[in-house]
Design a protein around this motif. Structure first.
Motif, short mmCIF file in Angstrom:
data_model
loop_
_atom_site.label_atom_id
_atom_site.label_comp_id
_atom_site.label_asym_id
_atom_site.label_seq_id
_atom_site.Cartn_x
_atom_site.Cartn_y
_atom_site.Cartn_z
N PHE A 101 73.28 12.60 49.05
CA PHE A 101 73.94 12.35 50.33
C PHE A 101 74.89 11.17 50.21
N ASP A 102 75.79 11.08 51.18
CA ASP A 102 76.69 9.94 51.24
C ASP A 102 77.15 9.74 52.68
N VAL A 113 69.85 14.22 59.68
CA VAL A 113 70.46 12.89 59.66
C VAL A 113 69.89 12.10 60.83
N GLU A 114 69.47 10.86 60.56
CA GLU A 114 69.00 9.97 61.62
C GLU A 114 69.78 8.67 61.57
N SER A 160 69.31 7.53 57.72
CA SER A 160 68.35 8.27 56.90
C SER A 160 68.79 9.72 56.84
N MET A 161 68.79 10.29 55.63
CA MET A 161 69.19 11.68 55.45
C MET A 161 68.18 12.38 54.55
N GLN A 162 67.87 13.62 54.88
CA GLN A 162 66.88 14.38 54.12
C GLN A 162 67.24 15.85 54.14
N ALA A 163 66.99 16.53 53.02
CA ALA A 163 67.20 17.97 52.90
C ALA A 163 65.86 18.62 52.60
N MET A 164 65.57 19.74 53.27
CA MET A 164 64.35 20.50 53.06
C MET A 164 64.72 21.90 52.62
N GLY A 165 63.84 22.52 51.83
CA GLY A 165 64.09 23.88 51.39
C GLY A 165 63.11 24.30 50.31
N THR A 166 63.44 25.39 49.65
CA THR A 166 62.60 25.93 48.59
C THR A 166 63.20 25.58 47.24
N GLU A 167 62.33 25.33 46.26
CA GLU A 167 62.81 24.95 44.94
C GLU A 167 63.26 26.15 44.11
N THR A 179 67.52 9.94 51.34
CA THR A 179 68.10 8.63 51.09
C THR A 179 68.07 7.81 52.37
N ARG A 180 68.12 6.50 52.20
CA ARG A 180 68.17 5.57 53.33
C ARG A 180 69.16 4.49 52.99
N MET A 181 70.01 4.14 53.93
CA MET A 181 71.06 3.16 53.65
C MET A 181 71.44 2.43 54.94
#
Length: 378
Positions: A45-46, A94-95, A221-228, A241-243
């Motif tokens: 993320f960015d 995204v938070e 804060s950003m996060q992605a969820m899914g299947t591998e 990630t958190r920034m």
């Protein structure tokens, strides 16, 4: 006597073998963690380090305010998916949070959205048919006179058809709302007809700030969820990630300069921490016995593994005089103090002078001279 000496040598060699095995385990575990960290998660993320807050006329907004000023922040957020990733990203979140509670969320974009793959309405037809049939056969006889028979049937058919239009089923494309009692906001994005979540999106928030506000910090804060793997149904975290993101009033060049100084200092601190990793590990577990104890979960490292995260995101300046971080290399300790100095100077711009200094724990400004004196005294 020789028997005792021989037994003693055997026991000593056994302890050496056990020790070497433990040290090898420690080294292998460290190497494995470094390899995993280097590989990273498949989604990255960015977000911008600095964003401009544009003042909005409160007369144009219907939402009630508490006497503060309204600011609009437009923030592009990006998602990158590793080309070798073969799974499926099902959700991207995204938070944004105002940890000092100086930015109260009034409105946000985009709003919650739904979609459907059906164009127009759905026609529904329900045919109903009912058949009824009756048959009879009658026979009677009276021997002195004669015999009589009779038969017949009756059929009836009833057919009706009901038709109407209804809305097609909807699926959630994005959702959003406030968090942290109105001092934060979240956005969730899901794949639509084209299952693509990679790229840049723009989000925007309308916030109320105190009178005299000049600059601030938002935790992102950003996060992605899914299947591998494709076809799998198990949901995992594919990246997070958190920034810190700084923001300043449009046209306030002094506040913009302070925001840039903070960003530069944070980048320098991260770079120095990465370059000093081997020294930090050595000071964290300085002896062979410390390494053995850590491998057996009997000894805690003298420096926490997540010390850098605690320094950057901690709500208190617990590293001003802390036994754990006092063991950091001298240049890294000075960089930590310089980081807190720049962070405090930026946060003070979020609080008008009429309201006094920000009350956020024991954070106090530390000058470069005070930092040098503290390091020299230790």
């Amino acid at each position: 006597m020789n028997i005792l000496a021989t037994a003693s040598r055997i026991a000593f060699r056994g302890r050496l073998f056990l020790l070497s095995t433990l040290l090898l385990t420690v080294n292998v575990s460290s190497t494995a963690s470094l390899v995993w960290g280097a590989g990273g998660l498949p989604v990255a993320f960015d977000a911008p380090a600095v964003t401009v807050a544009q003042e909005v006329d409160s007369a144009l907004v219907d939402a009630p305010t508490t006497g503060g000023q309204l600011m609009r922040l437009r923030i592009p957020v990006s998602t990158y998916v590793n080309p070798e990733f073969r799974g499926v990203v099902t959700e991207y979140a995204v938070e944004l949070e105002s940890t000092y509670q100086t930015l109260r969320v009034i409105d946000f974009w985009p709003k919650s959205e739904v979609y459907t793959s059906v164009e127009g309405n759905v026609a529904v037809e329900t045919p109903r048919q009912q058949d009824s049939k009756l048959g009879f056969n009658v026979s009677a006889a009276y021997e002195p006179i004669g015999r009589a028979t009779g038969q017949g049937d009756f059929a009836h058919k009833d057919s009706t058809k009901e038709s109407f239009q209804r809305k097609p089923p909807m699926q959630v494309l994005s959702s959003s709302g406030t968090i942290r009692r109105g001092y934060g906001v979240f956005f969730k994005f899901r794949p639509g007809p084209l299952p693509v979540l990679e790229g840049v999106r723009e989000i925007a928030i309308l916030v109320e700030v105190p009178p005299g506000w000049r600059a601030d910090m938002l935790q992102v804060s950003m996060q992605a969820m899914g299947t591998e793997q494709a076809g799998s149904s198990r949901i995992h975290s594919l990246g997070h990630t958190r920034m810190w993101m700084t923001t300043h009033r449009e046209g306030d060049w002094a506040a913009a300069a302070q925001a840039k100084r903070y960003v530069t200092q944070e980048r320098s601190l991260r770079s120095l921490a990465a370059a000093s990793q081997s020294q930090v590990q050595e000071k964290s577990l300085p002896t062979m016995w410390h390494k053995m104890g850590a491998a057996l979960d009997m000894v805690q490292p003298r420096i926490p593994e997540d010390y850098l995260t605690q320094v950057i995101f901690g709500a208190r300046n617990r590293y001003r005089d802390n036994p754990a971080t006092n063991r950091l290399p001298v240049d890294l300790r000075v960089a930590v103090l310089d980081y807190w100095d720049q962070r405090e100077q930026l946060v003070q711009l979020a609080f008008p002078k009429a309201y006094g200094s920000p009350a956020y724990g024991d954070q106090v400004a530390i000058s470069h001279r005070a930092a040098s004196d503290m390091v020299a005294a230790q």
